[in-house]
Design a protein around this motif. Structure first.
Motif, PDB file in Angstrom:
ATOM      1  N   SER A 186       0.833  -1.194   0.000  1.00 14.31           N
ATOM      2  CA  SER A 186       0.000   0.000   0.000  1.00 14.31           C
ATOM      3  C   SER A 186       0.876   1.256   0.000  1.00 14.31           C
ATOM      4  O   SER A 186       0.965   1.953  -1.003  1.00 14.31           O
ATOM      5  N   LYS A 187       1.578   1.516   1.089  1.00  8.88           N
ATOM      6  CA  LYS A 187       2.414   2.714   1.173  1.00  8.88           C
ATOM      7  C   LYS A 187       3.593   2.656   0.211  1.00  8.88           C
ATOM      8  O   LYS A 187       4.066   3.691  -0.256  1.00  8.88           O
ATOM      9  N   ARG A 188       4.073   1.447  -0.080  1.00  3.12           N
ATOM     10  CA  ARG A 188       5.223   1.304  -0.986  1.00  3.12           C
ATOM     11  C   ARG A 188       4.785   0.710  -2.325  1.00  3.12           C
ATOM     12  O   ARG A 188       5.569   0.096  -3.038  1.00  3.12           O
ATOM     13  N   ARG A 189       3.505   0.915  -2.668  1.00  4.74           N
ATOM     14  CA  ARG A 189       2.961   0.306  -3.884  1.00  4.74           C
ATOM     15  C   ARG A 189       3.638   0.824  -5.149  1.00  4.74           C
ATOM     16  O   ARG A 189       3.928   0.061  -6.073  1.00  4.74           O
ATOM     17  N   ALA A 190       3.886   2.132  -5.214  1.00  6.39           N
ATOM     18  CA  ALA A 190       4.515   2.692  -6.415  1.00  6.39           C
ATOM     19  C   ALA A 190       5.925   2.137  -6.591  1.00  6.39           C
ATOM     20  O   ALA A 190       6.345   1.824  -7.714  1.00  6.39           O
ATOM     21  N   LEU A 191       6.672   2.011  -5.494  1.00  3.17           N
ATOM     22  CA  LEU A 191       8.022   1.463  -5.578  1.00  3.17           C
ATOM     23  C   LEU A 191       7.983   0.007  -6.026  1.00  3.17           C
ATOM     24  O   LEU A 191       8.732  -0.393  -6.930  1.00  3.17           O
ATOM     25  N   ALA A 192       7.107  -0.801  -5.406  1.00  2.13           N
ATOM     26  CA  ALA A 192       7.021  -2.213  -5.769  1.00  2.13           C
ATOM     27  C   ALA A 192       6.586  -2.385  -7.220  1.00  2.13           C
ATOM     28  O   ALA A 192       7.131  -3.225  -7.954  1.00  2.13           O
TER      29      ALA A 192
END
Length: 433
Positions: free
Chosen positions: A164-170
């Protein structure tokens, strides 16, 4: 280069934030707890990466394939005609996501990922023996695009189950696979075809797709429960939401613009008198820049805002098209420099557009709204390459107006993201949105 079919993500009890200013990064928050890391989550990212090697890797190889068939199997056809083959691949990759999404929501992921992996491999193997126009159209454009959607859609959606919080990175890390495939596949065609022949070079690509597709089938797994009532669908009524409608327009424009340089950079170089092998290599160099260009914007967007980063990257792409590509002429160094820098700055168009959609809607609506956006955008990717080919034909084989058209399309995308950022996120430029 890479597209986005409708990722379907399920979340429970998602509620709008009462005050945007207190949480400027997201219009909507969610009570569902996400791992946002750990062994299982990162194995899913690796599985998604494997799924994108065939699907997005082939998409990022269209520049070499377009130039190759134009010079060989389909040399009696115009760029406009050939453009429909590769436009169909990208179109079905987007359009089928709205249908794949509900199946992903309601059933085990292997219901879609296994047929997709088999279909992509079959498409590539048949492509190796294609000679006629209709064979390319049906094999690569239709079968390849539909099968790739069955790989790419669940890959993106599954990441949403774990992050969720790191969705763009993942998502950005997984999308680097498209750049790697876009390097490896053109180099195989470039160096293996003169030695073992074009058919066997394409079959080697097929074997790579087989291995990576098998790994994706093993590693990808859903975390949230099956949802047979919700999921992705085409919902045009959602366009009544001003923020969502503006986001859809911005995504449409960026997807229209991004495929033009990917498809025609090699053909442009050949037309300028560059050696064909060197021209084919430009497609690989473009994807060299695209690898960090997919991961780094995701890392930055998680900290500075998705729409903020999209505004910066789309404006920079337009600038490089006008300042570098338009003025490069037959200068091989300038063409090469453009391919690398454009590859880097265009990466956000692949990795950030899904999370931009997610930012202006509730997570429980993400499937159907992303399905709607990318179904609409499928029209853009269908017509962009043929329209660009028609511009070349009407220009007597010249590429000047094609480049101007590409730059103007990117500038329109920048303005659309800018307007959306102001309307949905406010006029405070320091706000993370």
């Amino acid at each position: 280069m890479e597209p986005h079919p409708a990722p379907a993500i399920i979340a429970k009890n998602a509620q709008p934030l009462a005050c945007l200013e207190s949480h400027p990064l997201e219009l909507f928050d969610e009570s569902e707890e996400y791992p946002d890391g750990g062994k299982d989550a990162w194995l899913v990212v690796f599985g998604a990466w494997c799924a994108m090697i065939p699907s997005m890797g082939l998409l990022n190889t269209i520049g070499v394939l377009q130039a190759w068939v134009w010079q060989h199997q389909l040399r009696d056809y115009t760029e406009f005609d050939i453009g429909w083959i590769f436009g169909l691949y990208a179109c079905f990759l987007y359009l089928a996501g709205a249908q794949v999404g509900p199946i992903f929501d309601a059933h085990d992921i292997r219901i879609v990922i296994i047929p997709g992996s088999v279909g992509v491999v079959a498409s590539v193997m048949i492509l190796s023996v294609c000679e006629e126009y209709y064979q390319f159209l049906l094999t690569f454009g239709v079968l390849g695009g539909l099968s790739a959607s069955c790989q790419f859609t669940p890959a993106i959606a599954t990441i949403g189950h774990w992050f969720s919080k790191r969705r763009a990175l993942a998502t950005g890390i997984a999308c680097t696979a498209g750049g790697i495939g876009g390097i490896v596949f053109p180099l195989i065609i470039l160096y293996a075809a003169p030695i073992i022949g074009y058919p066997w070079a394409i079959r080697i690509v097929g074997f790579i797709c087989l291995i990576t597709g098998f790994l994706a089938c093993i590693l990808l797994q859903k975390r949230l429960p099956h949802n047979k009532k919700g999921g992705a669908s085409i919902d045009l009524k959602a366009l009544k939401d001003k923020n969502y409608a503006l986001t859809t327009l911005a995504v449409w424009l960026i997807e229209f613009a991004v495929f033009i340089p990917y498809a025609y950079i090699s053909s442009y170089a050949i037309a300028q008198g560059v050696d064909p092998q060197t021209a084919y290599r430009l497609s690989a160099l473009l994807n060299v820049g695209a690898i960090p260009g997919r991961a780094l914007p995701g890392y930055m967007a998680d900290r500075f805002g998705y729409f903020n980063i999209m505004c910066i990257t789309s404006f920079t792409c337009a600038t490089f098209i006008f300042a570098l590509w338009l003025t490069s002429g037959a200068n091989e160094a300038a063409i090469t420099a453009f391919a690398i820098v454009f590859g880097f700055w265009s990466g956000a168009a692949i990795s950030l557009t899904p999370v931009c959609i997610g930012q202006v809607c509730k997570t429980e609506d993400y499937g159907k709204r992303s399905g709607t956006t990318f179904s609409i955008s499928s029209i853009a990717v269908l017509v962009a390459i043929p329209i660009a080919g028609a511009i070349i034909n009407t220009s007597g084989g010249g590429f000047t107006w094609l480049i101007v058209f590409a730059g103007a399309s990117y500038m329109a995308a920048f303005l659309a993201f800018l307007v959306t950022r102001v309307v949905a996120g406010g006029r405070d430029w320091w706000t993370i949105f």
